[in-house]
Design a protein around this motif. Structure first.
Motif, PDB file in Angstrom:
ATOM      1  N   VAL A   1       0.874  -1.177   0.000  1.00 53.82           N
ATOM      2  CA  VAL A   1       0.000   0.000   0.000  1.00 53.82           C
ATOM      3  C   VAL A   1       0.910   1.226   0.000  1.00 53.82           C
ATOM      4  O   VAL A   1       1.535   1.547   1.019  1.00 53.82           O
ATOM      5  CB  VAL A   1      -0.941   0.008   1.220  1.00 53.82           C
ATOM      6  CG1 VAL A   1      -1.892   1.205   1.127  1.00 53.82           C
ATOM      7  CG2 VAL A   1      -1.720  -1.295   1.305  1.00 53.82           C
ATOM      8  N   ASP A   2       1.025   1.855  -1.164  1.00 56.84           N
ATOM      9  CA  ASP A   2       1.989   2.942  -1.321  1.00 56.84           C
ATOM     10  C   ASP A   2       1.745   4.036  -0.286  1.00 56.84           C
ATOM     11  O   ASP A   2       0.657   4.600  -0.210  1.00 56.84           O
ATOM     12  CB  ASP A   2       1.906   3.509  -2.747  1.00 56.84           C
ATOM     13  CG  ASP A   2       3.235   4.052  -3.198  1.00 56.84           C
ATOM     14  OD1 ASP A   2       3.730   4.997  -2.566  1.00 56.84           O
ATOM     15  OD2 ASP A   2       3.796   3.496  -4.171  1.00 56.84           O
ATOM     16  N   GLY A   3       2.759   4.292   0.536  1.00 57.83           N
ATOM     17  CA  GLY A   3       2.694   5.414   1.470  1.00 57.83           C
ATOM     18  C   GLY A   3       1.884   5.188   2.734  1.00 57.83           C
ATOM     19  O   GLY A   3       1.624   6.144   3.466  1.00 57.83           O
ATOM     20  N   MET A   4       1.496   3.944   3.038  1.00 57.32           N
ATOM     21  CA  MET A   4       0.692   3.715   4.250  1.00 57.32           C
ATOM     22  C   MET A   4       1.615   3.468   5.450  1.00 57.32           C
ATOM     23  O   MET A   4       2.162   2.381   5.630  1.00 57.32           O
ATOM     24  CB  MET A   4      -0.278   2.537   4.069  1.00 57.32           C
ATOM     25  CG  MET A   4      -1.189   2.334   5.294  1.00 57.32           C
ATOM     26  SD  MET A   4      -2.541   1.162   5.015  1.00 57.32           S
ATOM     27  CE  MET A   4      -1.686  -0.407   5.081  1.00 57.32           C
TER      28      MET A   4
ATOM     29  N   VAL B   1      -3.315   5.886  -1.720  1.00 60.18           N
ATOM     30  CA  VAL B   1      -3.087   6.350  -0.345  1.00 60.18           C
ATOM     31  C   VAL B   1      -1.937   7.365  -0.356  1.00 60.18           C
ATOM     32  O   VAL B   1      -2.016   8.444   0.236  1.00 60.18           O
ATOM     33  CB  VAL B   1      -2.779   5.158   0.599  1.00 60.18           C
ATOM     34  CG1 VAL B   1      -2.311   5.649   1.958  1.00 60.18           C
ATOM     35  CG2 VAL B   1      -4.007   4.258   0.741  1.00 60.18           C
ATOM     36  N   ASP B   2      -0.878   7.014  -1.090  1.00 54.40           N
ATOM     37  CA  ASP B   2       0.272   7.917  -1.201  1.00 54.40           C
ATOM     38  C   ASP B   2      -0.149   9.243  -1.850  1.00 54.40           C
ATOM     39  O   ASP B   2       0.198  10.322  -1.359  1.00 54.40           O
ATOM     40  CB  ASP B   2       1.350   7.233  -2.055  1.00 54.40           C
ATOM     41  CG  ASP B   2       2.546   8.123  -2.308  1.00 54.40           C
ATOM     42  OD1 ASP B   2       3.374   8.268  -1.396  1.00 54.40           O
ATOM     43  OD2 ASP B   2       2.646   8.680  -3.420  1.00 54.40           O
ATOM     44  N   LEU B   3      -0.889   9.153  -2.945  1.00 51.66           N
ATOM     45  CA  LEU B   3      -1.275  10.373  -3.667  1.00 51.66           C
ATOM     46  C   LEU B   3      -2.185  11.250  -2.808  1.00 51.66           C
ATOM     47  O   LEU B   3      -2.060  12.475  -2.808  1.00 51.66           O
ATOM     48  CB  LEU B   3      -1.957   9.998  -4.993  1.00 51.66           C
ATOM     49  CG  LEU B   3      -1.004   9.310  -5.996  1.00 51.66           C
ATOM     50  CD1 LEU B   3      -1.786   8.683  -7.146  1.00 51.66           C
ATOM     51  CD2 LEU B   3       0.043  10.291  -6.522  1.00 51.66           C
TER      52      LEU B   3
HETATM   53 ZN   LIG Z   1       5.600   5.335  -2.619  1.00 53.24          ZN
END
Ligand SMILES: [Zn+2]
Length: 466
Positions: free
Chosen positions: A62-65, A250-252
């Motif tokens: 999960v990008d950026g979690m 999630v990151d964005l």
């Molecule tokens: Zn990332």
């Protein structure tokens, strides 16, 4: 005396018919050859206790979690030291409660491309070039007949795509105008490619706007992944696979929408991930939930909240460095593991979860003990009897590459020839033992004596028949 004995033997042997004589020599040579010829490298598995190995794994990044925002033990702070909010999760927490959750896992380079490189090589200093060097978890499991597939909205750099048998990815990295592309090789089953083509053309976001568009973006990646995993289990039940997933929104949301919407998108993912979890648990698959990095928040002079993780002021925070590691599977125990771990520990731990006793060539990570049991692989110079003794188990086998599976954690002694090796086993281990020269001379002498005895016995058998 010796001469006399030889003469006595020679006499009757000479009397053998010519072809019988040849047969004797041939049999003797075959037997000698069987004993003396080096065998091809072989490996065997010895099941000391039954193990419930999974059929594959789904790795959800999960990008950026950041775990600071989802773990009950942590409280997140922004750069000014004010408490941030936390996500209210039900599915992700229940997935962790029926598996293992590792509390403190730090990303050594809290940035997207390095994070994915560390996750897939088990090497804390990895970058995209490292991923291109045939040292990833994909390279290791492919040797164990795995197919590697991916659905990635971020982290899909060229070297990562090249590692996959098939990958659906967002070439635009844009929620506003996603552009889903598909790369595949002939090694990916054709019907799976067709399914991926359907998902490539699935209009993922519809008319959704604002933060709901972010949630729908993630929903598409999770939906495609669930469809691929289900399809593989139904139509290719004997084909082991690793499905790597990156959900990007999630990151964005952290970067562009601030912490409140960031948490809202995490909660949306929590709702959507349930079906994928069900597919994994019903089909003997490991499910891992982790992240490439976390997220930290700061306020601009205008009061707007901005998230970041890679630039220096953010990268040094726990909120950017701490990532979740939740692993659930048929052979994974129920536990919460404390202590400090690194993101580089994930790849060796995933290999261990799959019961793949391979080596990640550049990894500086450790296996986190997430299984009920441990496996021990013993490699010796040449096929030899290897005896394993422990409080709870005694096992032995003859080969040059033996894996003892299903061992209870504890102390063991490995006996090879006259050598003893003591080990403390609490997670999978590979031990290479080199027999000393003296021992090897003993082995060669034993083999030669055996050959002489076989030839002699055959000659005597022939004489007796005369
Ligand atoms: Zn990332």
């Amino acid at each position: 005396m010796r001469l006399k004995l030889l003469e006595r033997l020679e006499g009757p042997v000479k009397k053998l018919k010519k072809n019988e004589h040849h047969i004797t020599i041939i049999i003797a040579l075959i037997l000698a050859g069987l004993i003396l010829l080096p065998s091809n490298a072989s490996a065997i598995d010895v099941f000391v206790n039954p193990v419930h190995s999974p059929n594959g794994a789904v790795l959800v990044i999960v990008d950026g979690m950041g775990s600071s925002y989802i773990y009950p033990e942590f409280m997140p702070y922004d750069l000014d030291g004010n408490e941030s909010g936390k996500a209210n999760l039900s599915n992700i927490m229940s997935i962790s409660e029926s598996g293992t959750r590792v509390l403190d896992v730090r990303a050594p380079q809290p940035s997207t491309t390095p994070g994915h490189s560390v996750l897939t090589t088990g090497y804390s200093k990895a970058n995209e070039d490292t991923v291109g060097e045939m040292i990833t978890i994909f390279d290791v499991i492919r040797k164990h007949d795995y197919v590697c597939m991916a659905v990635m909205q971020k982290g899909d750099f060229e070297e990562m795509r090249a590692e996959q048998d098939a990958i659906l990815f967002d070439a635009s990295h844009s929620i506003r105008e996603p552009s889903i592309a598909l790369d595949y090789k002939l090694s990916c089953p054709n019907d799976v490619v067709e399914l991926m083509q359907e998902w490539q053309n699935n209009s993922l976001l519809g008319e959704k706007e604002g933060v709901e568009r972010y949630i729908a973006y993630n929903e598409w990646a999770i939906g495609a992944s669930d469809a691929i995993a289900s399809f593989m289990c139904e139509n290719h039940p004997d084909q082991k696979f690793l499905l790597t997933v990156n959900v990007g929104a999630v990151d964005l949301a952290g970067h562009y929408l601030g912490s409140e919407q960031y948490l809202y998108v995490i909660e949306g993912l929590d709702r959507d991930i349930y079906d994928l979890y069900k597919t994994c648990s019903e089909n003997n698959l490991i499910l891992i939930i982790t992240a490439d990095h976390g997220m930290a928040f700061d306020r601009t002079e205008m009061g707007r909240e901005v998230g970041g993780h890679a630039s220096e002021k953010y990268a040094k925070t726990l909120e950017a460095q701490r990532v979740p590691l939740i692993i659930n599977g048929p052979n994974i125990r129920k536990d919460v593991i404390s202590g400090t771990y690194g993101q580089e520990d994930l790849a060796p731990t995933l290999l261990s979860g799959l019961d793949v006793m391979g080596v990640l060539p550049c990894s500086d990570g450790d296996i986190i003990p997430v299984k009920e049991y441990a496996n021990l692989r013993v490699i010796v110079d040449s096929p030899t009897e290897v005896v394993l003794k422990g409080d709870a188990a005694v096992a032995s086998a003859s080969d040059e590459d033996i894996t003892f599976l299903g061992l209870l954690p504890g102390n063991y002694t490995i006996l090879v020839s006259s050598r003893e090796e003591y080990i403390n086993l609490n997670s999978d281990q590979i031990v290479e033992l080199h027999i000393s020269r003296a021992d090897r001379r003993m082995v060669i002498a034993t083999v030669m004596i055996s050959v002489v005895m076989v030839v002699g016995l055959l000659a005597i058998w022939k004489i007796m028949r005369e």
